[in-house]
Each structure stands twice: as C-alpha cells, then as structure tokens.
Motif scaffolding. Sequence first.
Motif, PDB file in Angstrom:
ATOM      1  N   ALA A  46       2.955  14.273   0.350  1.00 44.06           N
ATOM      2  CA  ALA A  46       3.659  15.048   1.169  1.00 44.06           C
ATOM      3  C   ALA A  46       3.676  14.505   2.720  1.00 44.06           C
ATOM      4  CB  ALA A  46       3.250  16.611   1.458  1.00 44.06           C
ATOM      5  N   PHE A  47       2.736  13.557   2.984  1.00 42.54           N
ATOM      6  CA  PHE A  47       2.485  12.954   4.146  1.00 42.54           C
ATOM      7  C   PHE A  47       1.616  11.455   3.873  1.00 42.54           C
ATOM      8  CE2 PHE A  47      -0.199  11.450   7.781  1.00 42.54           C
ATOM      9  CZ  PHE A  47       0.980  11.522   8.893  1.00 42.54           C
ATOM     10  N   LEU A  48       2.240  10.583   4.238  1.00 45.52           N
ATOM     11  CA  LEU A  48       1.644   9.237   4.157  1.00 45.52           C
ATOM     12  C   LEU A  48       1.586   8.328   5.291  1.00 45.52           C
ATOM     13  CD1 LEU A  48       0.034   7.152   2.498  1.00 45.52           C
ATOM     14  CD2 LEU A  48       1.898   6.447   1.663  1.00 45.52           C
ATOM     15  N   ASP A  49       0.602   7.799   6.106  1.00 42.70           N
ATOM     16  CA  ASP A  49       0.580   7.052   7.205  1.00 42.70           C
ATOM     17  C   ASP A  49      -0.361   6.135   6.694  1.00 42.70           C
ATOM     18  OD1 ASP A  49       1.194   6.058   9.667  1.00 42.70           O
ATOM     19  OD2 ASP A  49      -0.275   7.263  10.751  1.00 42.70           O
ATOM     20  N   ILE A  97       0.736  -1.288   0.029  1.00 46.49           N
ATOM     21  CA  ILE A  97       0.110   0.083  -0.030  1.00 46.49           C
ATOM     22  C   ILE A  97       0.794   1.162  -0.175  1.00 46.49           C
ATOM     23  CG2 ILE A  97      -1.476   1.439   1.426  1.00 46.49           C
ATOM     24  CD1 ILE A  97      -2.788  -1.232   2.243  1.00 46.49           C
ATOM     25  N   ILE A  98       1.916   1.438   0.716  1.00 50.40           N
ATOM     26  CA  ILE A  98       2.726   2.455   1.130  1.00 50.40           C
ATOM     27  C   ILE A  98       3.319   2.597  -0.581  1.00 50.40           C
ATOM     28  CG2 ILE A  98       4.756   3.237   1.804  1.00 50.40           C
ATOM     29  CD1 ILE A  98       3.795   2.031   4.695  1.00 50.40           C
ATOM     30  N   ALA A  99       4.090   1.574  -0.890  1.00 49.24           N
ATOM     31  CA  ALA A  99       4.623   1.692  -2.254  1.00 49.24           C
ATOM     32  C   ALA A  99       3.928   2.027  -3.252  1.00 49.24           C
ATOM     33  CB  ALA A  99       5.394   0.351  -2.817  1.00 49.24           C
ATOM     34  N   LYS A 100       2.588   1.751  -3.533  1.00 47.81           N
ATOM     35  CA  LYS A 100       1.731   2.153  -4.676  1.00 47.81           C
ATOM     36  C   LYS A 100       1.159   3.437  -4.372  1.00 47.81           C
ATOM     37  CE  LYS A 100      -0.106  -2.305  -6.405  1.00 47.81           C
ATOM     38  NZ  LYS A 100      -1.334  -3.144  -6.715  1.00 47.81           N
ATOM     39  N   LEU A 101       1.026   4.018  -3.310  1.00 42.82           N
ATOM     40  CA  LEU A 101       0.283   5.214  -2.925  1.00 42.82           C
ATOM     41  C   LEU A 101       1.559   6.195  -2.950  1.00 42.82           C
ATOM     42  CD1 LEU A 101      -2.112   4.768  -0.104  1.00 42.82           C
ATOM     43  CD2 LEU A 101      -2.578   4.844  -2.483  1.00 42.82           C
ATOM     44  N   THR A 102       2.722   5.859  -2.697  1.00 45.20           N
ATOM     45  CA  THR A 102       3.960   7.001  -2.899  1.00 45.20           C
ATOM     46  C   THR A 102       4.122   7.004  -4.444  1.00 45.20           C
ATOM     47  OG1 THR A 102       4.960   5.972  -0.751  1.00 45.20           O
ATOM     48  CG2 THR A 102       6.110   7.080  -2.529  1.00 45.20           C
ATOM     49  N   ALA A 103       4.245   5.954  -4.985  1.00 42.66           N
ATOM     50  CA  ALA A 103       4.354   5.987  -6.390  1.00 42.66           C
ATOM     51  C   ALA A 103       3.488   6.775  -7.348  1.00 42.66           C
ATOM     52  CB  ALA A 103       4.628   4.532  -7.043  1.00 42.66           C
ATOM     53  N   LYS A 104       2.145   6.438  -7.067  1.00 43.69           N
ATOM     54  CA  LYS A 104       1.139   7.190  -7.653  1.00 43.69           C
ATOM     55  C   LYS A 104       0.820   8.703  -7.430  1.00 43.69           C
ATOM     56  CE  LYS A 104      -3.131   6.838 -10.048  1.00 43.69           C
ATOM     57  NZ  LYS A 104      -3.170   6.458 -11.255  1.00 43.69           N
ATOM     58  N   ARG A 117      -6.127   1.824   7.561  1.00 43.24           N
ATOM     59  CA  ARG A 117      -6.573   3.189   7.476  1.00 43.24           C
ATOM     60  C   ARG A 117      -5.336   3.821   6.781  1.00 43.24           C
ATOM     61  NH1 ARG A 117      -9.975   6.458   9.603  1.00 43.24           N
ATOM     62  NH2 ARG A 117     -10.857   4.948  10.870  1.00 43.24           N
ATOM     63  N   VAL A 118      -5.633   4.708   5.918  1.00 40.97           N
ATOM     64  CA  VAL A 118      -4.726   5.567   5.139  1.00 40.97           C
ATOM     65  C   VAL A 118      -4.855   6.861   5.353  1.00 40.97           C
ATOM     66  CG1 VAL A 118      -3.793   6.004   2.881  1.00 40.97           C
ATOM     67  CG2 VAL A 118      -4.525   3.824   3.331  1.00 40.97           C
ATOM     68  N   ARG A 119      -3.738   7.567   5.856  1.00 39.25           N
ATOM     69  CA  ARG A 119      -3.920   8.886   6.021  1.00 39.25           C
ATOM     70  C   ARG A 119      -2.933   9.618   5.052  1.00 39.25           C
ATOM     71  NH1 ARG A 119      -2.097  10.967  10.942  1.00 39.25           N
ATOM     72  NH2 ARG A 119      -3.477  12.697  10.733  1.00 39.25           N
ATOM     73  N   ILE A 120      -3.340  10.530   4.259  1.00 39.13           N
ATOM     74  CA  ILE A 120      -2.565  10.938   2.933  1.00 39.13           C
ATOM     75  C   ILE A 120      -2.676  12.459   2.724  1.00 39.13           C
ATOM     76  CG2 ILE A 120      -4.173  10.110   1.357  1.00 39.13           C
ATOM     77  CD1 ILE A 120      -2.146   9.494  -0.446  1.00 39.13           C
ATOM     78  N   ALA A 121      -1.814  13.018   2.373  1.00 41.37           N
ATOM     79  CA  ALA A 121      -1.846  14.310   1.940  1.00 41.37           C
ATOM     80  C   ALA A 121      -0.967  14.472   0.613  1.00 41.37           C
ATOM     81  CB  ALA A 121      -0.989  15.350   2.984  1.00 41.37           C
ATOM     82  N   THR A 122      -1.552  15.036  -0.394  1.00 40.69           N
ATOM     83  CA  THR A 122      -1.007  14.918  -1.777  1.00 40.69           C
ATOM     84  C   THR A 122      -1.614  16.345  -2.539  1.00 40.69           C
ATOM     85  OG1 THR A 122      -0.431  13.902  -3.640  1.00 40.69           O
ATOM     86  CG2 THR A 122      -2.338  13.214  -2.602  1.00 40.69           C
TER      87      THR A 122
END
Length: 90
Positions: A18-21, A7-14, A44-49
């Motif tokens: 600025a923040f991902l937990d 999940i971390i790898a895919k969301l980071t790549a896509k 739970r995904v906490r994301i800022a982009t």
Amino acid sequence: MSARQTIIAKLTAKFAPAFLDVIDESSQHHGHAGWREGGETHFRVRIATRHFDGLSRIAQHRAVMDALETELKGPVHALAIDVLPAEGPF
C-alpha cells in the motif's frame, strides 16, 4: 536498472504494498564499510503491506531480505527496514 529501481520492482511484485519508499542513504555512510563511489550501497526501505499481517517483526524483516537476497549478496551492503501499518497513515 539501478539497485534502487530493482528493490522497488521486486518488493512491489512480491508484496503489492500500500506504501513503499526506498531511500538511498549511501551518502550518510561515506568512508564506512561497503561504501562505494556513486552510492547505491546503503538503503532504507519503508513498506506497508497486508502480506505482513500476523507476522512477527523478525518474520517481516526476513521476508523483505529473502525477496532481496540477490541484491544483498551483491551491490547492496546494508538495508534498514521500517514496516509500517498496512492501513496507514504513511
């Protein structure tokens, strides 16, 4: 690779967030539908982009779910999504 790491790898790549937990909340769902021994079923995904600027809340959530389509069809039973402002605070 664990489901959390995927999940971390895919969301980071896509989304280049600025923040991902990514939090494994599986232990809170013991005995519920989709729960398995060993966890990695409820996240739970906490994301800022900036990729979400101008998108509705529904479109933001759909974008995350689309990026994780394979995981949601397989090992991940439930996904909670918290979209944070891209400029923080986190």
